[in-house]
Design an enzyme around this catalytic site. Structure first.
Site, PDB file in Angstrom:
ATOM      1  N   ARG A  97      37.810  50.080  38.208  1.00  0.00           N
ATOM      2  CA  ARG A  97      36.974  49.469  37.350  1.00  0.00           C
ATOM      3  C   ARG A  97      37.208  48.191  37.766  1.00  0.00           C
ATOM      4  O   ARG A  97      38.357  47.596  38.325  1.00  0.00           O
ATOM      5  CB  ARG A  97      36.670  49.084  36.176  1.00  0.00           C
ATOM      6  CG  ARG A  97      37.950  49.621  34.886  1.00  0.00           C
ATOM      7  CD  ARG A  97      37.976  50.023  33.931  1.00  0.00           C
ATOM      8  NE  ARG A  97      39.561  49.966  33.280  1.00  0.00           N
ATOM      9  CZ  ARG A  97      40.626  51.317  33.791  1.00  0.00           C
ATOM     10  NH1 ARG A  97      40.713  51.711  34.786  1.00  0.00           N
ATOM     11  NH2 ARG A  97      41.899  50.419  32.942  1.00  0.00           N
TER      12      ARG A  97
ATOM     13  N   ASP B 249      48.284  41.288  27.586  1.00  0.00           N
ATOM     14  CA  ASP B 249      48.134  41.197  29.021  1.00  0.00           C
ATOM     15  C   ASP B 249      48.514  41.111  29.713  1.00  0.00           C
ATOM     16  O   ASP B 249      49.663  39.330  29.567  1.00  0.00           O
ATOM     17  CB  ASP B 249      46.256  40.526  29.267  1.00  0.00           C
ATOM     18  CG  ASP B 249      45.313  40.999  29.780  1.00  0.00           C
ATOM     19  OD1 ASP B 249      45.688  41.885  30.835  1.00  0.00           O
ATOM     20  OD2 ASP B 249      44.289  40.703  29.478  1.00  0.00           O
TER      21      ASP B 249
ATOM     22  N   CYS C  49      40.139  29.615  24.737  1.00  0.00           N
ATOM     23  CA  CYS C  49      39.691  30.351  25.382  1.00  0.00           C
ATOM     24  C   CYS C  49      40.936  30.568  26.619  1.00  0.00           C
ATOM     25  O   CYS C  49      41.954  29.834  26.982  1.00  0.00           O
ATOM     26  CB  CYS C  49      38.650  29.501  25.548  1.00  0.00           C
ATOM     27  SG  CYS C  49      37.727  31.219  27.680  1.00  0.00           S
TER      28      CYS C  49
ATOM     29  N   CYS D  25      35.767  28.199  23.410  1.00  0.00           N
ATOM     30  CA  CYS D  25      36.177  29.083  21.923  1.00  0.00           C
ATOM     31  C   CYS D  25      37.793  27.798  22.556  1.00  0.00           C
ATOM     32  O   CYS D  25      38.234  27.536  23.190  1.00  0.00           O
ATOM     33  CB  CYS D  25      36.368  29.995  21.903  1.00  0.00           C
ATOM     34  SG  CYS D  25      35.176  30.804  21.918  1.00  0.00           S
TER      35      CYS D  25
ATOM     36  N   ASP E  80      47.438  34.790  25.331  1.00  0.00           N
ATOM     37  CA  ASP E  80      48.097  34.589  26.380  1.00  0.00           C
ATOM     38  C   ASP E  80      48.736  33.404  26.631  1.00  0.00           C
ATOM     39  O   ASP E  80      48.714  32.496  25.948  1.00  0.00           O
ATOM     40  CB  ASP E  80      46.704  34.717  27.512  1.00  0.00           C
ATOM     41  CG  ASP E  80      46.383  35.763  27.310  1.00  0.00           C
ATOM     42  OD1 ASP E  80      47.090  37.075  27.958  1.00  0.00           O
ATOM     43  OD2 ASP E  80      45.008  36.138  28.149  1.00  0.00           O
TER      44      ASP E  80
ATOM     45  N   ARG F 107      40.527  31.243  29.442  1.00  0.00           N
ATOM     46  CA  ARG F 107      39.805  30.669  31.103  1.00  0.00           C
ATOM     47  C   ARG F 107      39.543  29.566  30.383  1.00  0.00           C
ATOM     48  O   ARG F 107      38.463  28.705  31.279  1.00  0.00           O
ATOM     49  CB  ARG F 107      38.638  31.770  31.258  1.00  0.00           C
ATOM     50  CG  ARG F 107      38.716  32.906  31.518  1.00  0.00           C
ATOM     51  CD  ARG F 107      38.041  34.350  32.291  1.00  0.00           C
ATOM     52  NE  ARG F 107      38.439  35.101  31.946  1.00  0.00           N
ATOM     53  CZ  ARG F 107      37.392  35.855  32.067  1.00  0.00           C
ATOM     54  NH1 ARG F 107      36.624  35.640  31.464  1.00  0.00           N
ATOM     55  NH2 ARG F 107      38.151  36.983  32.438  1.00  0.00           N
TER      56      ARG F 107
ATOM     57  N   LYS G 214      45.979  45.455  31.497  1.00  0.00           N
ATOM     58  CA  LYS G 214      47.139  45.302  29.192  1.00  0.00           C
ATOM     59  C   LYS G 214      47.720  46.059  29.282  1.00  0.00           C
ATOM     60  O   LYS G 214      47.586  47.437  29.714  1.00  0.00           O
ATOM     61  CB  LYS G 214      45.398  46.185  28.913  1.00  0.00           C
ATOM     62  CG  LYS G 214      44.198  44.630  29.037  1.00  0.00           C
ATOM     63  CD  LYS G 214      42.851  45.270  28.694  1.00  0.00           C
ATOM     64  CE  LYS G 214      41.659  44.452  28.783  1.00  0.00           C
ATOM     65  NZ  LYS G 214      41.711  44.167  30.090  1.00  0.00           N
TER      66      LYS G 214
ATOM     67  N   CYS H 166      28.990  29.465  28.655  1.00  0.00           N
ATOM     68  CA  CYS H 166      29.404  30.119  27.121  1.00  0.00           C
ATOM     69  C   CYS H 166      28.371  29.131  26.053  1.00  0.00           C
ATOM     70  O   CYS H 166      27.815  27.925  26.384  1.00  0.00           O
ATOM     71  CB  CYS H 166      30.820  29.390  26.712  1.00  0.00           C
ATOM     72  SG  CYS H 166      31.979  31.227  27.400  1.00  0.00           S
TER      73      CYS H 166
ATOM     74  N   ARG I 184      41.878  44.665  39.216  1.00  0.00           N
ATOM     75  CA  ARG I 184      42.964  44.693  38.587  1.00  0.00           C
ATOM     76  C   ARG I 184      43.256  46.763  38.729  1.00  0.00           C
ATOM     77  O   ARG I 184      44.071  47.324  39.092  1.00  0.00           O
ATOM     78  CB  ARG I 184      43.100  44.130  37.391  1.00  0.00           C
ATOM     79  CG  ARG I 184      44.099  44.503  36.395  1.00  0.00           C
ATOM     80  CD  ARG I 184      45.233  43.820  36.865  1.00  0.00           C
ATOM     81  NE  ARG I 184      46.246  45.033  37.592  1.00  0.00           N
ATOM     82  CZ  ARG I 184      47.784  44.341  37.989  1.00  0.00           C
ATOM     83  NH1 ARG I 184      47.848  43.508  38.191  1.00  0.00           N
ATOM     84  NH2 ARG I 184      48.734  45.283  38.173  1.00  0.00           N
ATOM     85  N   TYR I 185      42.217  47.661  38.145  1.00  0.00           N
ATOM     86  CA  TYR I 185      42.345  48.857  37.760  1.00  0.00           C
ATOM     87  C   TYR I 185      41.363  49.859  39.347  1.00  0.00           C
ATOM     88  O   TYR I 185      40.581  48.960  39.301  1.00  0.00           O
ATOM     89  CB  TYR I 185      41.606  49.090  36.917  1.00  0.00           C
ATOM     90  CG  TYR I 185      42.300  48.588  34.992  1.00  0.00           C
ATOM     91  CD1 TYR I 185      44.158  48.498  34.616  1.00  0.00           C
ATOM     92  CD2 TYR I 185      41.739  47.392  34.800  1.00  0.00           C
ATOM     93  CE1 TYR I 185      44.669  47.563  33.394  1.00  0.00           C
ATOM     94  CE2 TYR I 185      42.330  46.279  33.844  1.00  0.00           C
ATOM     95  CZ  TYR I 185      43.293  47.134  32.697  1.00  0.00           C
ATOM     96  OH  TYR I 185      44.403  46.538  32.861  1.00  0.00           O
TER      97      TYR I 185
HETATM   98  C1  LIG Z   1      40.642  44.446  30.677  1.00  0.00           C
HETATM   99  C2  LIG Z   1      39.902  44.345  31.896  1.00  0.00           C
HETATM  100  C3  LIG Z   1      39.109  45.898  32.682  1.00  0.00           C
HETATM  101  C4  LIG Z   1      38.700  46.413  31.911  1.00  0.00           C
HETATM  102  O1  LIG Z   1      39.834  47.561  31.488  1.00  0.00           O
HETATM  103  P1  LIG Z   1      39.107  48.760  30.394  1.00  0.00           P
HETATM  104  O2  LIG Z   1      41.218  48.722  29.398  1.00  0.00           O
HETATM  105  O3  LIG Z   1      38.708  49.942  30.921  1.00  0.00           O
HETATM  106  O4  LIG Z   1      38.922  48.580  28.860  1.00  0.00           O
HETATM  107  C5  LIG Z   1      38.900  45.811  33.985  1.00  0.00           C
HETATM  108  N1  LIG Z   1      39.337  44.422  34.887  1.00  0.00           N
HETATM  109  C6  LIG Z   1      39.891  44.017  34.621  1.00  0.00           C
HETATM  110  C7  LIG Z   1      40.571  42.756  35.405  1.00  0.00           C
HETATM  111  C8  LIG Z   1      40.468  43.906  32.689  1.00  0.00           C
HETATM  112  O5  LIG Z   1      41.022  42.231  32.675  1.00  0.00           O
HETATM  113  S1  SF4 Z   2      36.418  32.910  24.971  1.00  0.00           S
HETATM  114 FE1  SF4 Z   2      36.613  31.119  26.444  1.00  0.00          FE
HETATM  115  S2  SF4 Z   2      34.382  32.394  27.526  1.00  0.00           S
HETATM  116 FE2  SF4 Z   2      34.471  33.360  25.988  1.00  0.00          FE
HETATM  117  S3  SF4 Z   2      33.290  32.423  24.777  1.00  0.00           S
HETATM  118 FE3  SF4 Z   2      34.774  32.154  24.023  1.00  0.00          FE
HETATM  119  S4  SF4 Z   2      34.831  30.039  26.080  1.00  0.00           S
HETATM  120 FE4  SF4 Z   2      33.287  31.461  26.361  1.00  0.00          FE
END
Ligand SMILES: *Cc1c(COP(=O)(O)O)cnc(C)c1O
Ligand code: SF4
Length: 414
Positions: A117, A331, A133, A130, A294, A135, A338, A126, A113-114
């Protein structure tokens, strides 16, 4: 042997078992009947939990369950772990992949995305499910297994893209992988010369601190530095057992950060949040992000307004140590990454002056310098070196608004 102060008596087990992370996982509460062995549920509660569990599975470690105050409807531990009927309510705004993690995915399980990184999913497992969550859909889904082959494809992608200097291992929970698998992934990443940073996002210190054992520490330590980001959402989660796990990580040199999700009735209060931030700092964890919730399915009841988050930031910035203040981010729905949000501190500005306000509300003036020339020092050539690297694909050219600001740019919009 570790202390057994936290053993819940409703579990018929030895202290050795309780302190064994495998035992904790094997004995996780995954259905209503098991829940009833430890808590007094009314028939209606049982039925509601059952219904919610049919949509999003339940899994709570005995350790985390032992922290629940079941008499309190708003127990933060309970809200994060026990299913509620509100999870069944549909919302008009929800999305199944709100962050477009799949769309920004050049190869399965990797999100790029960035510019520099990537996020690499290394497992769907997991230690707990949670309730908040993002996801959720994937986490409990045994169909969506992440296999070693997929991870290797991700690693190949990283190898082929020299501008990637930071890899975030995520999931699921990477610290649940078999140690030899996790080690193999880390070794391969550390061998890539352009990868400077490897970090792990994990909820293990919160819900399964027993996992932070000698074996795990000594494996990870070989590859130091590895940054670890935890996910504490409430002060109550920083128990004696969790603190011991955090001490182990900090004593062994792992830089620790924390991301908190802003959750209604769990931590959406300036006072509760400040207590959490202070408790994190006391345990050598630097608060990193505070996430706006989210727009995922089944978590509508956890959402707060962005203004609730801004109010919290107003109560933190300037009022407490700078390093106890996380960055508050939204996000972007639809996948924009973000977006930082803060209260406004710039009141106004002219060419000569900028008017600012401080955390107390005092208004001050900063007089701008009279700049005669904004040319760079002659001997500096950092930018030409960076341009050369960009031509070789080792780094990236300015993007977005940064690009609009750059001198060479002649585009007028993005
Ligand atoms: C949060 C995130 C990162 C890391 O972002 P930082 O701001 O450097 O912590 C990298 N890729 C994705 C898809 C993310 O959601
Ligand atoms: S937030 Fe989602 S991905 Fe993270 S530990 Fe909890 S259940 Fe697992």
């Amino acid at each position: 042997m570790e202390s057994s102060e936290n053993i819940d008596e409703s579990w018929d087990c030895t202290p050795e078992e309780w302190n064994d992370w495998q035992w904790q996982l094997e004995n996780s509460i995954t259905n209503v009947e098991e829940l009833q062995e430890h808590f007094d549920l009314s028939d209606q509660q049982a039925q509601e939990i059952e219904e919610a569990t049919n949509i999003f599975p339940m899994s709570i470690t005995p350790y985390y369950a032992s922290l629940i105050d079941f008499d309190s409807e708003y127990c933060p531990i309970r809200l994060q772990s026990i299913p509620q009927k509100s999870e069944l309510e549909e919302s008009a705004y929800e999305m199944s992949d709100p962050l477009h993690e799949e769309e920004d995915s050049p190869v399965p399980g990797l999100t790029h995305r960035y510019p520099d990184r990537v996020l690499l999913l290394v497992t769907n497992k997991c230690s707990m499910f949670c309730r908040h969550c993002t996801r959720k859909r994937k986490v409990g889904d045994s169909q969506q297994k992440v296999d070693l082959e997929q991870i290797k494809t991700g690693i190949e992608y990283i190898k082929d893209n020299p501008q990637i200097r930071d890899v975030l291992l995520s999931g699921g929970d990477p610290l649940l992988l078999d140690l030899d698998v996790l080690e193999e992934i880390i070794v391969e990443l550390k061998e890539i010369s352009h990868v400077d940073v490897v970090r792990i996002g994990s909820r293990v210190p919160v819900v399964l601190p027993q996992r932070i054992d000698d074996e795990l520490i000594s494996m990870l330590k070989k590859y130091s530095p590895i940054w670890i980001n935890t996910h504490f959402n409430h002060k109550k989660e920083l128990t004696t057992t969790a603190k011991k796990a955090l001490d182990r990580l900090a004593d062994n040199g792992f830089p620790l950060g924390n991301q908190t999700v802003l959750l209604r009735n769990v931590n959406d209060c300036p006072l509760v949040m400040k207590e959490l931030m202070h408790e994190l700092v006391k345990n050598r964890i630097r608060p990193y992000y505070l996430y706006q919730c989210d727009l995922s399915r089944g978590i509508e009841h956890f959402r707060t307004s962005i203004s609730a988050g801004i109010e919290i930031m107003e109560s933190l910035i300037g009022h407490t140590s700078g390093f106890a203040v996380p960055r508050y981010v939204v996000d972007a729905p639809g996948g924009g990454g973000k977006i930082p949000v803060t209260p406004n501190y710039v009141v106004s500005s002219s060419r000569q002056k900028t008017v600012l306000r401080n955390y107390e509300g005092n208004i001050v003036v900063y007089t701008e310098p009279e700049i005669k020339s904004d040319e760079c020092p002659e001997e500096c050539n950092v930018c030409t070196e960076i341009e050369e690297k960009a031509d070789n694909g080792e780094t990236v050219e300015p993007q977005g608004v940064q690009k609009l600001l750059s001198e060479e740019n002649d585009e007028i919009s993005l």
